[in-house]
Design an enzyme around this catalytic site. Structure first.
Site, mmCIF file in Angstrom:
data_model
loop_
_atom_site.group_PDB
_atom_site.id
_atom_site.type_symbol
_atom_site.label_atom_id
_atom_site.label_comp_id
_atom_site.label_asym_id
_atom_site.label_seq_id
_atom_site.Cartn_x
_atom_site.Cartn_y
_atom_site.Cartn_z
ATOM 1 N N ASN A 412 0.848 -1.192 0.000
ATOM 2 C CA ASN A 412 0.000 0.000 0.000
ATOM 3 C C ASN A 412 0.879 1.236 0.000
ATOM 4 O OD1 ASN A 412 -2.635 1.503 0.554
ATOM 5 N ND2 ASN A 412 -1.405 2.144 2.303
ATOM 6 N N GLU A 413 0.646 2.120 -0.947
ATOM 7 C CA GLU A 413 1.354 3.401 -1.022
ATOM 8 C C GLU A 413 2.864 3.203 -0.988
ATOM 9 O OE1 GLU A 413 -0.322 5.854 2.058
ATOM 10 O OE2 GLU A 413 -2.263 5.967 1.067
ATOM 11 N N ASN A 414 3.330 2.246 -1.799
ATOM 12 C CA ASN A 414 4.761 1.965 -1.833
ATOM 13 C C ASN A 414 5.558 3.017 -2.587
ATOM 14 O OD1 ASN A 414 3.298 -1.049 -2.132
ATOM 15 N ND2 ASN A 414 4.753 -0.799 -0.455
#
Length: 817
Positions: A412-414
């Protein structure tokens, strides 16, 4: 020694005891394990530091919402004395952890017998060998001293990142079990299926737990029942013990009973293992479902061959007063609320969640995206990457039997850098490919997914871009165009995370839209820093009113639009419940993400009913702002009463007189046309709404409120009142008034409650009734207190206003201690 162990889902002959009681806890970095037990030998002040607790227990249950100090990140120690009586000859004794945060070490007396890194996957520590050694002090009376150290200290080389928008809780916040197994036992039973409309091909795979690794003959008896308890398969298999996972049965089911959100049919598989040398038997029972799905390339989502629009939300494991330590009853209540809202899909953000959650999803019919906690921060070194792979392996191994799961989330949201002094997109892409391949190697029946990492969108099977039209960027009338653009930009599109912060109880006549102030046509993605309340581009999240009214209007627009998108797979609103976060100290309740459709204690906000009006099949009706006890306006001006309902028609009554019948029409925004302009009486008014669907079913809702026609100026003072509650607590209410003594019904200033005396404020709960630092909602705020049998003085202060006081008598709300 550490081992992943999948304990039974239920109905097993394996001997399992949930260890809930008789624990002591200390929040401290002890000098060593001996300090855990030294108090038993020395009678000094050190004894006072330990407190009795029950599991599950989170040592950030309250301080995560403390407005004045950061939440504790460090060591917490637990101790207990176990009565161990393994009935199996040469059996193994195990401690099974359903999750603990974030790094766990387990000691038998002074000796460390195992450890585990990670706060969300299950793990088991085998304590058999240490028990055989014995040698515990005689004053423990043959009980086994167990000490457990949980540590949530900040560590850049672990996941999730500390810049994530949620707390990295510490403690034994999920259940711990004492498990007895024979020398050879069942470790995992996986039921793997390939399903079509008229047939299912099923394999049963078994892995043994056999630490001694000597070869011996075993007999397996398999039984499978459908959801009507009709036996559909039985077999007996004679084998010699084996390593790894082996297929022990392979069979077909004709005309399978398919699992779906409307009909969550579950099959049962029981595997009984008999050690032929000793005659010892153990069994494990697992449930599974038969269904098939498809995310059509450049198209919608299909379940069992039919298009299904995914109506989703999100869940954090977080609750008022307990943090992550939600009991089984709390979890069941939350999942039932989600289902009753009309949802058929949930993303479990941003980590593997309790087995209880997945059981509920199976039973209720909620499709699931579950993910590992590689959340924000970038990409660390070798141990960091190995932890990601270990967590993905554990999540798939432990939850593979759940038919509700359709997506394994890889991150997530890397694209959100922060934890390292470097950021390498190509390295992240390479590692994402590695996780994608590992997921399909472990389970080729599900797809992979990530959210918000544009440079990795081509690697995973399903991708969700960042679309926050109307909150972090743009305005919500742009939602359709940005959703279509996201859909066109990836092969398999699913929109997860959208919504707006909203303060429970804050209502406005004309909600802020920002249409004139906010730049449009420039994208709807959240960008780094957008969650802050100051700086950056103009956006609703920093300029808006944070009202329930705005949130309901946004939801109404989104859901209305989704009905006209035949290509859409679905969406998931962020998030079902308000939750604690360390990165939002300036929220109206400090350290609270307030995007929930329910509060942190399950109290429904108005948005809950908006979702029901679109998603729920059972007839419902809700007068917007039903909990408002004061509405304002001029006596001559017509007032709008809004109603949410899924009924085809609704009628409104004002003080007993009909205001007319409206027909529901989703094209008529807002409220699908269910809104009335009416004249209210100064003072008390009663409003009743009745809905009727096409089948003739009737539902109703009613509310009473005071219509205030006096206008007011700026608030200059606060007034406090106290009200005794039936449970012995006292509610303290603060209200804002102007210089003429008129109630300021739109005041939103921040106030701070305080107390001197014998009582205690029931605060740090992250709700509008349990926070000592809070912005007013429509001119008022309240908090509960426990008088504790003594007199107290409660205060409410606000910069620029006169501080108010109220005395609470010691006779008020006295309860036995």
């Amino acid at each position: 020694m550490e081992r992943i162990f999948a304990a039974p889902l239920g109905g097993s002959k394996m001997i399992t005891q949930r260890l809930t009681h008789n624990w002591a806890y200390i929040q401290s970095s002890l000098g060593g394990a001996w300090e855990v037990w030294r108090k038993d030998k020395l009678n000094n002040h050190y004894n006072l530091a330990w407190s009795e607790v029950e599991l599950p227990h989170c040592f950030n249950a309250l301080d995560a919402m403390d407005p004045d100090v950061p939440y504790y990140q460090g060591q917490g120690w637990y101790r207990t004395l176990l009565e161990v009586d393994n009935p199996y000859l040469n059996g193994r004794t195990l401690l099974h952890f359903e999750g603990a945060g974030q790094h766990t070490e387990v000691y038998v007396y002074e000796d460390r017998v195992g450890e585990h890194q990670g706060g969300y996957d299950e793990f088991t520590i085998d304590i058999t060998d240490r028990l055989r050694e014995g040698q515990f002090p005689a004053y423990y009376e043959n009980k086994v001293p167990i000490a457990i150290r949980c540590d949530n200290t900040r560590n850049l080389e672990t996941i999730p990142s500390d810049v994530s928008d949620f707390n990295l809780y510490g403690g034994l916040y999920r259940y711990v079990n004492l498990v007895y197994v024979p020398a050879v036992s069942l470790e995992t039973v996986h039921v793997i299926s390939q399903v079509s409309a008229d047939r299912a091909d099923i394999q049963v795979q078994v892995k043994l737990y056999h630490p001694e690794a000597d070869k011996r003959s075993v007999r397996l008896r398999l039984q499978v029942w459908d959801d009507t308890e009709q036996e559909i398969f039985a077999a007996t298999v004679n084998r010699v013990t084996w390593d790894g996972s082996e297929v022990v049965a392979d069979f077909e089911v004709d005309a399978p009973h398919l699992w779906s959100p409307n009909a969550p049919r579950l099959y049962t598989c029981k595997v009984t293992l008999e050690d032929e040398g000793t005659g010892t038997e153990t069994a494990e029972t697992v449930r599974f479902g038969l269904r098939y799905f498809e995310f059509e390339k450049k198209g919608p989502f299909y379940l069992n061959g039919e298009r299904l629009l995914l109506h989703g939300t999100h869940r954090h494991e977080d609750h008022a007063g307990v943090g992550a330590a939600m009991t089984e009853e709390m979890i069941a209540c939350e999942m039932r609320l989600i289902k009753d809202m009309g949802a058929n899909f949930i993303r479990l953000g941003h980590y593997q969640q309790s087995r209880i959650v997945l059981d509920q999803c199976d039973e209720l019919g909620l499709l699931v995206w579950e993910e590992i906690p590689w959340c924000r921060g970038g990409l660390g070194g070798a141990s960091y990457r190995q932890q990601c792979k270990d967590m993905l392996t554990a999540m798939i191994t432990q939850h593979r039997n759940h038919p509700s799961i359709i997506l394994w989330g890889l991150g997530n949201e890397n694209d959100w850098e922060a934890d390292f002094n470097y950021f390498d997109e190509e390295a992240i892409r390479d590692f994402m490919r590695e996780l994608h391949a590992l997921s399909h190697e472990l389970d080729d029946t599900r797809l992979t997914a990530i959210r918000r990492c544009e440079f990795c969108r081509d690697i995973v099977d399903v991708y969700s871009p960042s679309i926050w039209a109307g909150w972090y960027r743009g305005v919500y009338p742009e939602y359709e165009s940005y959703t279509r653009a996201g859909f066109e930009n990836t092969d398999r599109f699913l929109h997860v995370e959208w919504g707006a912060d909203n303060v429970a109880g804050r209502h406005v006549k004309k909600p802020y839209t920002g249409f004139a102030d906010i730049q449009t046509g420039q994208g709807a993605d959240e960008r780094d820093g957008d969650y802050l309340l100051t700086g950056g581009d103009p956006r609703v999240s920093s300029l808006g009113d944070w009202s329930e009214t705005y949130f309901c209007d946004m939801i109404d627009w989104y859901l209305r639009a989704q009905q006209g998108m035949p290509w859409l797979t679905g969406t998931a609103q962020w998030s079902f419940k308000d939750f604690s976060t360390p990165v939002r100290p300036d929220s109206p309740i400090p350290y609270l993400n307030m995007k929930g459709v329910v509060e942190r204690d399950f109290k429904k906000k108005e948005a809950y009913y908006v979702f029901q009006s679109y998603w729920l099949e059972k007839p419902m009706i809700r007068i917007y702002g039903g909990a408002m006890d004061v509405r304002t306006g001029s006596a001559e001006e017509e007032q709008t009463i809004r109603v949410y309902s899924n009924c085809s028609q609704a009628e409104l009554f004002i003080n007993g007189e009909s205001a007319g019948v409206r027909t529901r029409d989703v094209r008529d925004y807002p409220n699908a046309g269910l809104r009335w302009n009416v004249t209210l009486l100064p003072g008390m008014n009663q409003v009743v709404a009745r809905g009727r669907n096409e089948s003739g079913d009737v539902v109703s809702d009613e509310t009473t409120f005071v219509f205030q026609t006096e206008s007011w100026g700026v608030p200059v003072s606060l007034q406090l009142s106290s009200y005794e509650e039936p449970n012995g607590h006292v509610m303290i209410e603060a209200k804002a008034y102007d210089a003429e003594g008129v109630f300021c019904a739109d005041a939103a200033v921040r106030i701070h409650f305080g107390l001197a005396g014998s009582g205690k404020l029931l605060d740090n709960l992250g709700t509008v009734r349990g926070s000592r630092s809070i912005e007013l909602a429509n001119g008022r705020a309240c908090i509960y207190m426990d008088p504790r049998g003594g007199a107290s003085m409660v205060s409410a202060r606000c910069e620029g206003l006169r501080t108010a006081f109220v005395e609470v008598s010691g006779e008020c709300g006295v309860r036995d201690k």
